[in-house]
Design a protein around this motif. Structure first.
Motif, PDB file in Angstrom:
ATOM      1  N   SER A  86       0.852  -1.181   0.000  1.00  0.00           N
ATOM      2  CA  SER A  86       0.000   0.000   0.000  1.00  0.00           C
ATOM      3  C   SER A  86       0.891   1.234   0.000  1.00  0.00           C
ATOM      4  N   GLY A  87       0.385   2.306  -0.573  1.00  0.00           N
ATOM      5  CA  GLY A  87       1.140   3.550  -0.623  1.00  0.00           C
ATOM      6  C   GLY A  87       1.945   3.742  -1.887  1.00  0.00           C
ATOM      7  N   PHE A  88       2.007   2.730  -2.712  1.00  0.00           N
ATOM      8  CA  PHE A  88       2.702   2.817  -3.992  1.00  0.00           C
ATOM      9  C   PHE A  88       2.236   1.634  -4.851  1.00  0.00           C
ATOM     10  N   ALA A  89       2.572   1.698  -6.137  1.00  0.00           N
ATOM     11  CA  ALA A  89       2.192   0.635  -7.065  1.00  0.00           C
ATOM     12  C   ALA A  89       3.364  -0.314  -7.285  1.00  0.00           C
ATOM     13  N   VAL A  90       3.155  -1.595  -7.022  1.00  0.00           N
ATOM     14  CA  VAL A  90       4.251  -2.559  -7.176  1.00  0.00           C
ATOM     15  C   VAL A  90       4.725  -2.647  -8.613  1.00  0.00           C
ATOM     16  N   SER A  91       3.866  -2.279  -9.550  1.00  0.00           N
ATOM     17  CA  SER A  91       4.243  -2.351 -10.954  1.00  0.00           C
ATOM     18  C   SER A  91       5.357  -1.367 -11.309  1.00  0.00           C
ATOM     19  N   GLY A  92       5.527  -0.352 -10.495  1.00  0.00           N
ATOM     20  CA  GLY A  92       6.489   0.688 -10.820  1.00  0.00           C
ATOM     21  C   GLY A  92       7.867   0.525 -10.202  1.00  0.00           C
ATOM     22  N   TYR A  93       8.071  -0.544  -9.456  1.00  0.00           N
ATOM     23  CA  TYR A  93       9.325  -0.717  -8.727  1.00  0.00           C
ATOM     24  C   TYR A  93       9.791  -2.172  -8.786  1.00  0.00           C
ATOM     25  N   ALA A  94      11.102  -2.343  -8.640  1.00  0.00           N
ATOM     26  CA  ALA A  94      11.616  -3.689  -8.439  1.00  0.00           C
ATOM     27  C   ALA A  94      11.190  -4.157  -7.053  1.00  0.00           C
ATOM     28  N   MET A  95      10.630  -5.333  -6.994  1.00  0.00           N
ATOM     29  CA  MET A  95      10.175  -5.912  -5.740  1.00  0.00           C
ATOM     30  C   MET A  95      11.021  -7.139  -5.415  1.00  0.00           C
ATOM     31  N   ASN A  96      11.372  -7.256  -4.141  1.00  0.00           N
ATOM     32  CA  ASN A  96      12.303  -8.298  -3.727  1.00  0.00           C
ATOM     33  C   ASN A  96      11.739  -9.161  -2.603  1.00  0.00           C
ATOM     34  N   TRP A  97      12.141 -10.418  -2.606  1.00  0.00           N
ATOM     35  CA  TRP A  97      11.949 -11.296  -1.460  1.00  0.00           C
ATOM     36  C   TRP A  97      13.333 -11.631  -0.901  1.00  0.00           C
ATOM     37  N   TYR A  98      13.491 -11.409   0.396  1.00  0.00           N
ATOM     38  CA  TYR A  98      14.690 -11.788   1.127  1.00  0.00           C
ATOM     39  C   TYR A  98      14.317 -12.849   2.164  1.00  0.00           C
ATOM     40  N   ARG A  99      15.325 -13.504   2.698  1.00  0.00           N
ATOM     41  CA  ARG A  99      15.096 -14.411   3.816  1.00  0.00           C
ATOM     42  C   ARG A  99      16.267 -14.322   4.774  1.00  0.00           C
ATOM     43  N   GLN A 100      15.961 -14.655   6.024  1.00  0.00           N
ATOM     44  CA  GLN A 100      17.000 -14.665   7.047  1.00  0.00           C
ATOM     45  C   GLN A 100      16.791 -15.870   7.953  1.00  0.00           C
TER      46      GLN A 100
ATOM     47  N   ARG B 150      13.848 -11.479  -7.203  1.00  0.00           N
ATOM     48  CA  ARG B 150      13.539 -10.096  -7.561  1.00  0.00           C
ATOM     49  C   ARG B 150      12.733 -10.091  -8.848  1.00  0.00           C
ATOM     50  N   ILE B 151      11.744  -9.202  -8.890  1.00  0.00           N
ATOM     51  CA  ILE B 151      10.995  -8.971 -10.116  1.00  0.00           C
ATOM     52  C   ILE B 151      11.114  -7.488 -10.453  1.00  0.00           C
ATOM     53  N   ILE B 152      11.545  -7.236 -11.682  1.00  0.00           N
ATOM     54  CA  ILE B 152      11.827  -5.877 -12.106  1.00  0.00           C
ATOM     55  C   ILE B 152      10.535  -5.199 -12.536  1.00  0.00           C
ATOM     56  N   SER B 153      10.489  -3.881 -12.402  1.00  0.00           N
ATOM     57  CA  SER B 153       9.315  -3.130 -12.823  1.00  0.00           C
ATOM     58  C   SER B 153       9.161  -3.203 -14.338  1.00  0.00           C
TER      59      SER B 153
ATOM     60  N   THR C  33       9.375 -19.239  -7.695  1.00  0.00           N
ATOM     61  CA  THR C  33       8.937 -18.334  -8.757  1.00  0.00           C
ATOM     62  C   THR C  33       8.344 -17.085  -8.147  1.00  0.00           C
ATOM     63  N   ILE C  34       8.859 -15.932  -8.545  1.00  0.00           N
ATOM     64  CA  ILE C  34       8.301 -14.655  -8.096  1.00  0.00           C
ATOM     65  C   ILE C  34       7.385 -14.125  -9.192  1.00  0.00           C
ATOM     66  N   SER C  35       6.260 -13.549  -8.772  1.00  0.00           N
ATOM     67  CA  SER C  35       5.317 -12.992  -9.737  1.00  0.00           C
ATOM     68  C   SER C  35       4.607 -11.804  -9.110  1.00  0.00           C
ATOM     69  N   ARG C  36       3.830 -11.127  -9.924  1.00  0.00           N
ATOM     70  CA  ARG C  36       3.205  -9.877  -9.482  1.00  0.00           C
ATOM     71  C   ARG C  36       1.804  -9.791 -10.063  1.00  0.00           C
ATOM     72  N   ASP C  37       0.849  -9.363  -9.238  1.00  0.00           N
ATOM     73  CA  ASP C  37      -0.513  -9.094  -9.688  1.00  0.00           C
ATOM     74  C   ASP C  37      -0.755  -7.604  -9.486  1.00  0.00           C
ATOM     75  N   ASN C  38      -0.677  -6.864 -10.565  1.00  0.00           N
ATOM     76  CA  ASN C  38      -0.784  -5.401 -10.453  1.00  0.00           C
ATOM     77  C   ASN C  38      -2.168  -4.971  -9.964  1.00  0.00           C
ATOM     78  N   ALA C  39      -3.197  -5.691 -10.368  1.00  0.00           N
ATOM     79  CA  ALA C  39      -4.558  -5.327  -9.962  1.00  0.00           C
ATOM     80  C   ALA C  39      -4.737  -5.463  -8.449  1.00  0.00           C
TER      81      ALA C  39
END
Length: 115
Positions: free
Chosen positions: A24-38, A49-52, A68-74
């Motif tokens: 929330s607060g921004f659109a994931v479609s416009g930015y690289a989104m990352n999953w990290y783990r620790q 990582r999924i690139i914008s 597999t990383i994926s994105r649902d812009n809607a």
């Protein structure tokens, strides 16, 4: 900006989980989104990582072919589908975005792979 992860849990080796990161607060479609783990006693590592825009993806060698990383812009949500899970995948998984030179993190979701 807020990132909320969900979908973690306990799974047997060889099993699957799907993590979600709702932004929330921004659109994931416009930015690289990352999953990290620790994992306990280890440094946080980039998993996927999924690139914008076009949505090309990158993976850590340890998870290639299984995650597999994926994105649902809607839904403004990023997913991490994890298959063929191994005990070494046990960790807290975090969603991340760098926006305007600031790193934002979710609260994390625990994934435990154990029989």
């Amino acid at each position: 900006v807020q990132l909320v992860e969900s979908g973690g849990g306990l799974v047997q080796p060889g099993g699957s989980l799907r993590l979600s990161c709702t932004a929330s607060g921004f659109a994931v479609s416009g930015y690289a989104m990352n999953w990290y783990r620790q994992a306990p006693g280890k440094e946080r590592e980039l998993v996927a990582r999924i690139i914008s825009g076009g949505g090309s993806t990158n993976y850590a060698d340890s998870v290639k072919g299984r995650f597999t990383i994926s994105r649902d812009n809607a839904k403004n949500t990023v997913y991490l589908q994890m298959n063929s899970l191994k005990s070494e995948d046990t960790a807290v998984y975090f969603c991340n975005v760098r926006r305007l030179r600031v790193d934002y993190w979710g609260q994390g979701t625990q994934v435990t792979v154990s029989s």
